[in-house]
Every structure is written in C-alpha cells, then in structure tokens.
Design an enzyme around this catalytic site. Structure first.
Site, PDB file in Angstrom:
ATOM      1  N   CYS A   1      -6.089   0.136   6.938  1.00 26.94           N
ATOM      2  CA  CYS A   1      -5.863   0.631   5.573  1.00 26.94           C
ATOM      3  C   CYS A   1      -7.009   1.565   5.163  1.00 26.94           C
ATOM      4  O   CYS A   1      -8.168   1.153   5.111  1.00 26.94           O
ATOM      5  CB  CYS A   1      -5.760  -0.538   4.598  1.00 26.94           C
ATOM      6  SG  CYS A   1      -5.418  -0.007   2.893  1.00 26.94           S
TER       7      CYS A   1
ATOM      8  N   ASP B   1       0.404   3.777   1.719  1.00 23.42           N
ATOM      9  CA  ASP B   1       0.354   4.346   3.071  1.00 23.42           C
ATOM     10  C   ASP B   1       1.762   4.636   3.598  1.00 23.42           C
ATOM     11  O   ASP B   1       2.621   3.748   3.606  1.00 23.42           O
ATOM     12  CB  ASP B   1      -0.378   3.351   4.002  1.00 23.42           C
ATOM     13  CG  ASP B   1      -0.744   3.974   5.332  1.00 23.42           C
ATOM     14  OD1 ASP B   1       0.164   4.524   6.012  1.00 23.42           O
ATOM     15  OD2 ASP B   1      -1.925   3.913   5.711  1.00 23.42           O
TER      16      ASP B   1
ATOM     17  N   HIS C   1      -2.249  -4.032   5.003  1.00 22.95           N
ATOM     18  CA  HIS C   1      -2.017  -3.623   6.402  1.00 22.95           C
ATOM     19  C   HIS C   1      -3.342  -3.289   7.073  1.00 22.95           C
ATOM     20  O   HIS C   1      -4.263  -2.789   6.432  1.00 22.95           O
ATOM     21  CB  HIS C   1      -1.069  -2.419   6.461  1.00 22.95           C
ATOM     22  CG  HIS C   1      -1.647  -1.156   5.879  1.00 22.95           C
ATOM     23  ND1 HIS C   1      -2.149  -0.141   6.655  1.00 22.95           N
ATOM     24  CD2 HIS C   1      -1.829  -0.760   4.595  1.00 22.95           C
ATOM     25  CE1 HIS C   1      -2.595   0.823   5.872  1.00 22.95           C
ATOM     26  NE2 HIS C   1      -2.414   0.482   4.610  1.00 22.95           N
TER      27      HIS C   1
ATOM     28  N   ARG D   1       2.923   4.892   6.423  1.00 25.53           N
ATOM     29  CA  ARG D   1       3.340   4.186   7.641  1.00 25.53           C
ATOM     30  C   ARG D   1       3.851   2.782   7.362  1.00 25.53           C
ATOM     31  O   ARG D   1       4.417   2.128   8.228  1.00 25.53           O
ATOM     32  CB  ARG D   1       2.166   4.109   8.622  1.00 25.53           C
ATOM     33  CG  ARG D   1       1.653   5.475   9.044  1.00 25.53           C
ATOM     34  CD  ARG D   1       0.295   5.353   9.705  1.00 25.53           C
ATOM     35  NE  ARG D   1      -0.715   4.804   8.798  1.00 25.53           N
ATOM     36  CZ  ARG D   1      -1.968   4.524   9.141  1.00 25.53           C
ATOM     37  NH1 ARG D   1      -2.358   4.726  10.387  1.00 25.53           N
ATOM     38  NH2 ARG D   1      -2.819   4.043   8.256  1.00 25.53           N
TER      39      ARG D   1
ATOM     40  N   CYS E   1       0.839  -1.195   0.000  1.00 20.93           N
ATOM     41  CA  CYS E   1       0.000   0.000   0.000  1.00 20.93           C
ATOM     42  C   CYS E   1       0.881   1.255   0.000  1.00 20.93           C
ATOM     43  O   CYS E   1       1.988   1.246   0.529  1.00 20.93           O
ATOM     44  CB  CYS E   1      -0.919   0.002   1.224  1.00 20.93           C
ATOM     45  SG  CYS E   1      -2.104   1.372   1.235  1.00 20.93           S
TER      46      CYS E   1
HETATM   47 CO    CO Z   1      -3.470   1.162   2.967  1.00 23.88          CO
END
Ligand code: CO
Length: 212
Positions: A101, A44, A98, A46, A42
């Site tokens: 998400c 993302d 994750h 993090r 992803c």
């Molecule tokens: Co995500």
C-alpha cells in the site's frame, strides 16, 4: 490499457452481457438497494471491491480512500458508515487493506507531503500506538506489512467506536466488523480475525455511546 473511447464500448458489452443472462436485470437493479456488506478499502487501482469478492451490482456498499482510513472527523466516511448501518442495515462491515500500500509506505517516509500530511498522520498515529512491536521487527518489508495489518485493525476499532455500530449491535446484534488484508501478490483475501465482540466490549470503557 483500454482507450477512453473503449470504455463506452465496454459499457455496451456489459449491458448486453447482463441482459442476455437476465432480461429484467436493470429493472430489478433500479428498484432499490439492499446490500449486506459495507466495504471500506484503499483507492489503489489494483485492489477492486466487488470483483475480488465475486460480488455484483447491488451487493456491496463501497467506500474507498487512500490507505482505507476511518477518521472520526472525515464527514465522507462517517456519512457512509452511518447510512450503511442506520438505513441500509448492513450485516457486515469490512475494512480491507492491502500489502504494497503506497499510502502506508508514504507514512513510513520522513518527508513533507503537503496536503497528504494530515491524512497520513492517521497512519503515523497507528505506528506510534504499536511502536514497540513494530520497532522490534528488523526487516523493513515485514515491518511495513505489519503496519498495514495494524492499520486495518485500528480502522476497525474506529468503526466500532461509532454510535451507529454500538447502538445497532445492542438492538439487533449486527453489523459485525471484519479486518482483511488483500495479498496483492497472490490475490488472496486474508482475514485478520479481529475479535469483534471483545473490541466492542473493551471500547465501552471509554467510548460508550449507548446510554440514554
Ligand atoms: Co493502498
């Protein structure tokens, strides 16, 4: 949060750190790449790719998008998979979702999200495929977590459907496809232990692309 200017200072520190450990680091790095892993994760911020696996430059080919999707008409992800399998000859392909998400959360929300609609549709399709199981989970957060896991599994299946992966497995016996979830609250990687061999065999009923 580092300021924009600090990024260049950080880069200089990183160069010094790498060359102090190995003076020929960049000379070696510039020659070629020969990673064993393709990581699809992803976007993302993090959920990093190399860092959470303890890998460095040259060790993993990376593709990231919103909610780690593998769509057969996405030229981007398909180019990455084809290059990784046919040219780099990676031994493992990892799809890493994750918990928490935002992309999956958005796909569970009844709202028009403009250009994100067709992208998130892929996740809604995963929900539809597993509607019975998901709707039987009363707790919304648990249902959300389960959809994140099922989304990873379905993207693994999408990878196994590709000619590149089918043909390479027939010829060389790799790459294997793995589904992971990164538990953002503990930092742990959870292997969903998808049955790669069984999926590869099963999908051939419909998706076989290996006959001449
Ligand atoms: Co995500």
């Amino acid at each position: 949060m580092a300021s924009y200017e600090e990024l260049f200072k950080n880069n200089q520190k990183w160069i010094e750190q790498k060359t102090s450990q190995d003076s020929g680091f960049f000379e070696q790095l510039s020659k070629d790449q020969n990673p064993d892993y393709l990581y699809i994760g992803c976007s993302d911020s993090r959920v990093t790719a190399e860092e959470l696996m303890g890998l460095g430059p040259g060790e993993v080919f990376v593709h990231r998008n919103v909610a780690n999707l593998v769509n057969s008409i996405d030229l981007n992800v398909m180019s990455v998979i084809n290059y990784a399998v046919r040219v780099l000859k990676v031994k493992h392909i990892i799809v890493c979702g994750h918990y928490n998400c935002g992309g999956v959360k958005a796909a569970m929300t009844p709202e028009d999200m403009g250009i994100l609609n067709p992208w998130l549709r892929n996740i809604r399709d995963v929900y539809r495929l597993h509607k019975t199981e998901l709707n039987a989970i009363a707790d919304e957060h648990q249902r959300y977590n389960r959809l994140i896991e099922l989304n990873v599994e379905e993207q693994c299946i999408n990878i196994i459907k590709t000619a590149a992966v089918q043909l390479s497995n027939l010829k060389d016996g790799y790459p294997k496809v793995h589904g992971w979830v990164f538990d953002i609250e503990s930092g742990k990687i959870i292997d969903l232990n998808i049955n790669f061999e069984k999926i590869l065999t099963d999908i051939k009923d419909i998706y076989d692309l290996t006959s001449k």
